[in-house]
Every structure is written in C-alpha cells, then in structure tokens.
Design an enzyme around this catalytic site. Structure first.
Site, PDB file in Angstrom:
ATOM      1  N   HIS A 222      -2.194  -0.417   1.737  1.00  0.00           N
ATOM      2  CA  HIS A 222      -3.259   0.506   1.365  1.00  0.00           C
ATOM      3  C   HIS A 222      -2.632   1.829   0.960  1.00  0.00           C
ATOM      4  O   HIS A 222      -1.629   2.242   1.527  1.00  0.00           O
ATOM      5  CB  HIS A 222      -4.215   0.732   2.548  1.00  0.00           C
ATOM      6  CG  HIS A 222      -5.513   1.311   2.137  1.00  0.00           C
ATOM      7  ND1 HIS A 222      -5.716   2.660   2.005  1.00  0.00           N
ATOM      8  CD2 HIS A 222      -6.677   0.708   1.780  1.00  0.00           C
ATOM      9  CE1 HIS A 222      -6.956   2.861   1.598  1.00  0.00           C
ATOM     10  NE2 HIS A 222      -7.558   1.711   1.450  1.00  0.00           N
TER      11      HIS A 222
ATOM     12  N   ASP B  80      -9.933  -6.284   3.672  1.00  0.00           N
ATOM     13  CA  ASP B  80     -10.158  -7.512   2.917  1.00  0.00           C
ATOM     14  C   ASP B  80      -9.447  -8.729   3.505  1.00  0.00           C
ATOM     15  O   ASP B  80      -9.706  -9.851   3.094  1.00  0.00           O
ATOM     16  CB  ASP B  80      -9.710  -7.319   1.462  1.00  0.00           C
ATOM     17  CG  ASP B  80     -10.606  -6.332   0.752  1.00  0.00           C
ATOM     18  OD1 ASP B  80     -11.817  -6.405   0.976  1.00  0.00           O
ATOM     19  OD2 ASP B  80     -10.093  -5.493  -0.001  1.00  0.00           O
TER      20      ASP B  80
HETATM   21  N1  CMC Z   1       2.293  -7.320  -0.790  1.00  0.00           N
HETATM   22  C1  CMC Z   1       3.607  -7.087  -1.012  1.00  0.00           C
HETATM   23  N2  CMC Z   1       4.141  -5.887  -1.251  1.00  0.00           N
HETATM   24  C2  CMC Z   1       3.313  -4.843  -1.241  1.00  0.00           C
HETATM   25  C3  CMC Z   1       1.930  -4.984  -1.011  1.00  0.00           C
HETATM   26  C4  CMC Z   1       1.425  -6.288  -0.773  1.00  0.00           C
HETATM   27  N3  CMC Z   1       0.124  -6.487  -0.551  1.00  0.00           N
HETATM   28  N4  CMC Z   1       1.325  -3.783  -1.075  1.00  0.00           N
HETATM   29  C5  CMC Z   1       2.292  -2.901  -1.336  1.00  0.00           C
HETATM   30  N5  CMC Z   1       3.497  -3.538  -1.437  1.00  0.00           N
HETATM   31  C6  CMC Z   1       4.802  -2.902  -1.666  1.00  0.00           C
HETATM   32  C7  CMC Z   1       4.944  -2.436  -3.110  1.00  0.00           C
HETATM   33  O1  CMC Z   1       5.495  -3.451  -3.913  1.00  0.00           O
HETATM   34  C8  CMC Z   1       5.845  -1.241  -2.952  1.00  0.00           C
HETATM   35  O2  CMC Z   1       7.160  -1.712  -2.720  1.00  0.00           O
HETATM   36  P1  CMC Z   1       8.432  -0.845  -3.251  1.00  0.00           P
HETATM   37  O3  CMC Z   1       8.345   0.476  -2.553  1.00  0.00           O
HETATM   38  O4  CMC Z   1       9.608  -1.663  -2.880  1.00  0.00           O
HETATM   39  O5  CMC Z   1       8.258  -0.731  -4.743  1.00  0.00           O
HETATM   40  C9  CMC Z   1       5.385  -0.612  -1.631  1.00  0.00           C
HETATM   41  O6  CMC Z   1       4.832  -1.709  -0.876  1.00  0.00           O
HETATM   42  C10 CMC Z   1       4.351   0.479  -1.807  1.00  0.00           C
HETATM   43  O7  CMC Z   1       3.254  -0.083  -2.525  1.00  0.00           O
HETATM   44  P2  CMC Z   1       2.510   0.601  -3.746  1.00  0.00           P
HETATM   45  O8  CMC Z   1       2.077  -0.471  -4.693  1.00  0.00           O
HETATM   46  O9  CMC Z   1       3.323   1.726  -4.269  1.00  0.00           O
HETATM   47  O10 CMC Z   1       1.252   1.198  -2.989  1.00  0.00           O
HETATM   48  P3  CMC Z   1      -0.077   1.703  -3.655  1.00  0.00           P
HETATM   49  O11 CMC Z   1      -0.612   2.741  -2.737  1.00  0.00           O
HETATM   50  O12 CMC Z   1       0.108   2.079  -5.074  1.00  0.00           O
HETATM   51  O13 CMC Z   1      -1.032   0.402  -3.641  1.00  0.00           O
HETATM   52  C11 CMC Z   1      -2.514  -1.290  -2.913  1.00  0.00           C
HETATM   53  C12 CMC Z   1      -1.935   0.122  -2.627  1.00  0.00           C
HETATM   54  C13 CMC Z   1      -3.713  -1.503  -1.978  1.00  0.00           C
HETATM   55  C14 CMC Z   1      -3.030  -1.371  -4.353  1.00  0.00           C
HETATM   56  C15 CMC Z   1      -1.413  -2.333  -2.649  1.00  0.00           C
HETATM   57  O14 CMC Z   1      -0.988  -2.257  -1.312  1.00  0.00           O
HETATM   58  C16 CMC Z   1      -1.879  -3.739  -2.989  1.00  0.00           C
HETATM   59  O15 CMC Z   1      -1.871  -4.150  -4.145  1.00  0.00           O
HETATM   60  N6  CMC Z   1      -2.345  -4.537  -1.954  1.00  0.00           N
HETATM   61  C17 CMC Z   1      -2.886  -5.840  -2.192  1.00  0.00           C
HETATM   62  C18 CMC Z   1      -4.304  -5.722  -2.721  1.00  0.00           C
HETATM   63  C19 CMC Z   1      -5.285  -5.341  -1.639  1.00  0.00           C
HETATM   64  O16 CMC Z   1      -5.311  -5.885  -0.544  1.00  0.00           O
HETATM   65  N7  CMC Z   1      -6.181  -4.376  -1.982  1.00  0.00           N
HETATM   66  C20 CMC Z   1      -7.259  -3.959  -1.089  1.00  0.00           C
HETATM   67  C21 CMC Z   1      -7.129  -2.534  -0.651  1.00  0.00           C
HETATM   68  S1  CMC Z   1      -8.255  -2.176   0.704  1.00  0.00           S
HETATM   69  C22 CMC Z   1      -9.846  -2.371   0.089  1.00  0.00           C
HETATM   70  C23 CMC Z   1     -10.176  -1.449  -1.007  1.00  0.00           C
HETATM   71  O17 CMC Z   1      -9.931  -0.247  -0.901  1.00  0.00           O
HETATM   72  O18 CMC Z   1     -10.701  -1.913  -2.011  1.00  0.00           O
END
Ligand code: CMC
Length: 436
Positions: free
Chosen positions: A313, A371
C-alpha cells in the site's frame, strides 16, 4: 488557511535568491510546506508525479497513520466503528462529522431509504450493454447516467442540493450494483425494500427472485455491512482525488462520482480484490499450497511482472487495519456457511504467512491490504468475482461525496490544474507532406 506555524527556507545553488515558505501543522500527521507562491516568486514548479510528497488539499474527514497501521474516520478508529456502528451511522459520520444519536439515525435512515429507487428509464439504458459486459463498465455508465436525471435540479453551489445528491447516491448505488448483477444473470430486477437494513436490502436486490421468499441471513448481512464500513473512505486515494479533480471544474456531482468509479476499477486500486481472487484461483488450479513457494519466487522476480495482489500500500507500511477486520469477518462468514475448510482461505493464510516472514516483503514493508481477504468473503456470500469492485464502489461512494462536498464548501477551493516538466520538442515548423 491558518497562519504559518513556522517557516522553511528554500535555497538554490545557482545564485537565485532563497525563498521562505510557510509550514503548517495539521492536528496530526506530517507538516506541510506551502508552495503556492513558489511559481509566482521564482518561476519554478515542483515535480511530484504520483503525489509521493504532495498534500493536494486540507481535509477533516479521514486520517491514516501508515506506520502505525491506523485508520480514523473523523477521529474514530476503524476497529471501533466496525464493531459498534453500522454503515449508515458511518455515512452520517463521514458526511456531517458526527455520529448520530438514535433519533438522528432514524431520521437519516429515513432520508436515505426514500431515495433507493432509480428512475424506471435506467433499465432501458441498461439494455444497451451486452449481458457479459464487465459490471464496472456498466457502473461507470449508470452512475454517469444518473447525472442526466438530476442535472437541472442540482446546483453544486447550493449546500442543500449537494446534500440531496449525497443521499441519492448513497441510496441508489446498491440498486444499481444489484441491477448490473441481475442483468448479467438474465434475471428480473428486484425493487428495493425499504423495510430492510441497507445491507439487507442490497442482499435482497442481489439474491431474491420474484418466485420465492427470501430471508436475509443476519451473519451475512452484518458481514456485508462491515465490508461497506471498511471501504467507506480512505482519504486522498486515487479515486477520491479523481472525484475531487473532476468535481473541481464545477461539474455535475453524479458525473464526478462516475469518474471515481472509473478510477477505482484499476487493479492497483479497487480492482485489486478481483485480481486477488483470480490470483488465488490460478494458484489453486496449478496445485494449491504446494505451488505457493514457486509463485512467491515469481513475485520476487522483477522481470516476471507478477505481483502478490492484495499486498502492499502507498500509505500503510504496516498491517492494513482493514485487512485484520476483514480476516475476522472472513472466518465468521466461512463458519456460518460451513466453509471453514475453504481452500482459497487456507491458501491466502499460507501466502500471508510466507510473505510476512520473507525478506523481500519485510524489507519493503509490504503487508496484506483490505483486498487480500475481502474477495474470499464476497465469493462465499455468492457475489461473482467481477462484481467485487462494484461492491467496493457502492461503499466508497459516501467517501467520494463527503470529500467532494468538503472541497466545494472550502472557501479556498480552485479548479485543480497541475503543471508539468515539459521534455518534448521545442517550437518547430510543420514540413510540407513531401518532406516528412
Ligand atoms: N507484490 C510484489 N511486490 C510489490 C507489491 C506486491 N503486491 N507491492 C509493492 N511491491 C514492491 C514494488 O515492486 C517495489 O519494489 P522495489 O522497491 O524493489 O522497486 C516496492 O514494493 C514499493 O512498491 P511501489 O510499487 O513503489 O509502491 P506504490 O506505493 O507505488 O504502490 C500499490 C502501492 C498498492 C499500487 C502496490 O503495492 C501494488 O500494486 N499492490 C498490489 C495491488 C493491490 O493490492 N492494490 C490494492 C491497494 S489497497 C485498496 C485500495 O486502495 O484500492
């Protein structure tokens, strides 16, 4: 905006004079540096794609402490609201800032339920969709279509009109989601029943048919109500910011909420519940718990493009408090329905255990989000996977409209208009066709 609590000095290494910027303290959470005069005084913009360090507004509605894993609606912890209140009390809290007493609750419930029907024309609008259309495509269209029914009677600068629009949206979303479901099933629409609770009426419109009596299971009713409470608001997330930006042009509020529905659909946001359940089903089909290790290797391999859906998140760097409550509800629902041994629940517990001990997830502070378990609950209740995000949209509508109304009543509100760092071509002349 109040006076600055203190000042920050911005200095430049290229000899430009430095500039003082006011800094404000909120009631809780990080201080913010006010950069509104930056462009006027220096001719410079700030650069923050993805809003990693930008507060886009001032708000009094919802607060998240991502490090503690804390979520407050108007100051009340989500755990207390989910345990002691129902969804309509939560709606009242989000919209008006206070929890209703018994008579205010009865009055609010009456005012919402008076609006549960949608114009009969809506069903003809629905017929334009293919039966297999994704429910979120239908929801985007239907909520947008509501604007056509209330356009002339909705002046967004009139607080009473905004309030009626809020009540209409909260009341009609369950009706629209249920209509989208019934349409996909080829079953007759069920009209709302205003003698039932908000969640009970939704269950009735989803699962009843005109041929048989339907009785609402109170355990499932309470579980759905909790799902609604947990999803009701989440401060300035992507869909809420979309609603604010869209609404900042002064557009029709139903159209602004339709923009929120469209944004929510994406798998990085509300679409994650659907994506998470599809992921669990795929792992189950490929061998179940025995394949979890292999799946986790793919998740950790950056080239695979595989993510552990329902994990991670932007704000929570700790366990999402909603996920804990959702896991509790998941157990209650599965027990009630005699599905204690549900293989997907077992699989998700196994995935969670591995992830919480694995350095990849620990070092990145990736924890289950809301989720991760909500799909399992919804599936057990009988909601089809592609409807999960529609249920999320139903619940988030109150947050969207509360935030939209807060923005419009803010005397400092302006149309949202971000700037850019332009890196394309500078001025050039269009060459004649023969020379291109
Ligand atoms: N699985 C594997 N790796 C992950 C995941 C995941 N679910 N989420 C983040 N990472 C890694 C990402 O690759 C990055 O790694 P690195 O630093 O090596 O490049 C690191 O963790 C930081 O992630 P980020 O993508 O920079 O984080 P963000 O804040 O931009 O994204 C997110 C947040 C929710 C979009 C992301 O965690 C994600 O895609 N999660 C899966 C989708 C999900 O469950 N979304 C629901 C969010 S809660 C309900 C809502 O608000 O709608």
């Amino acid at each position: 905006m109040k006076l600055a609590d203190y000042k920050a000095t911005l200095s430049f290494s290229n000899g430009k004079p430095s500039m003082e910027l006011p800094v404000y303290q909120g009631s809780v959470g990080p201080d913010v540096v006010d950069i509104r005069k930056l462009y006027g005084q220096t001719g410079m913009f700030t650069y923050d794609p993805g809003f990693l360090s930008t507060a886009s507004c001032q708000s009094t509605i919802t607060y998240i402490d991502g490090d503690k894993g804390e979520l407050l609606y108007r100051g009340y912890p989500i755990e207390q609201l989910a345990t002691n209140c129902d969804f309509l009390e939560t709606c009242h809290l989000l919209l008006y800032g206070n929890l209703p007493n018994a008579s205010a609750k009865a009055d609010f419930t009456k005012r919402v339920t008076r609006h549960t029907m949608v114009n009969e024309q809506m069903q003809f609008f629905m017929r334009g969709f293919r039966r297999d259309a994704h429910p979120m495509a239908i929801m985007t269209g239907l909520v947008g279509a509501l604007s056509a029914f209330y356009h002339d009677s909705t002046d967004i600068n009139n607080p009473e009109h905004r309030e009626v629009a809020a009540l209409r949206l909260i009341a009609k979303m369950p009706t629209l989601v249920a209509m989208a479901y019934k349409y996909s099933m080829g079953q007759p629409y069920m009209y709302p029943r205003n003698d039932l609770s908000y969640a009970g009426n939704f269950m009735h419109m989803m699962f009843a048919t005109p041929c048989e009596d339907y009785s609402v299971n109170p355990v499932i009713e309470r579980a759905l109500d909790r799902i609604f409470i947990l999803h009701a608001d989440h401060e300035q997330n992507a869909s809420t910011s979309t609603v604010r930006l869209c609404g900042s042009s002064g557009t029709n509020p139903f159209a602004a909420i339709a923009a929120g529905v469209a944004c929510l659909w994406g798998p990085a946001h509300g679409g994650a519940n659907e994506a998470c359940l599809n992921m669990l089903e795929e792992i189950q089909a490929s061998g179940g718990i025995a394949k979890v290790g292999h799946f986790m290797e793919q998740v950790k391999d950056k080239n695979s493009g595989v993510k552990l859906m329902g994990f991670g998140h932007r704000v929570y760097k700790n366990y999402d408090p909603r996920a804990k409550l959702m896991q509790e509800t998941c157990r209650e629902v599965l027990t009630e329905l005699g599905l204690e041994n549900d293989p997907l629940f077992k699989l998700s517990m196994a995935l969670e255990k591995i992830a919480l001990e694995d350095d990849y997830f620990v070092s990145r502070k990736l924890y289950p989000n809301v989720d991760f378990y909500s799909g399992i609950v919804q599936r057990a209740i009988g909601i089809p996977v592609n409807m999960f995000t529609g249920v999320f949209a139903l619940a988030r509508t109150v947050g969207w409209i509360a935030q939209l109304n807060e923005m419009i009543s803010d005397p400092e509100y302006k149309i949202g208009r971000p700037r850019q760092l332009f890196s394309g071509s500078v001025t050039r002349s269009v060459p004649p066709m023969a020379q291109r």
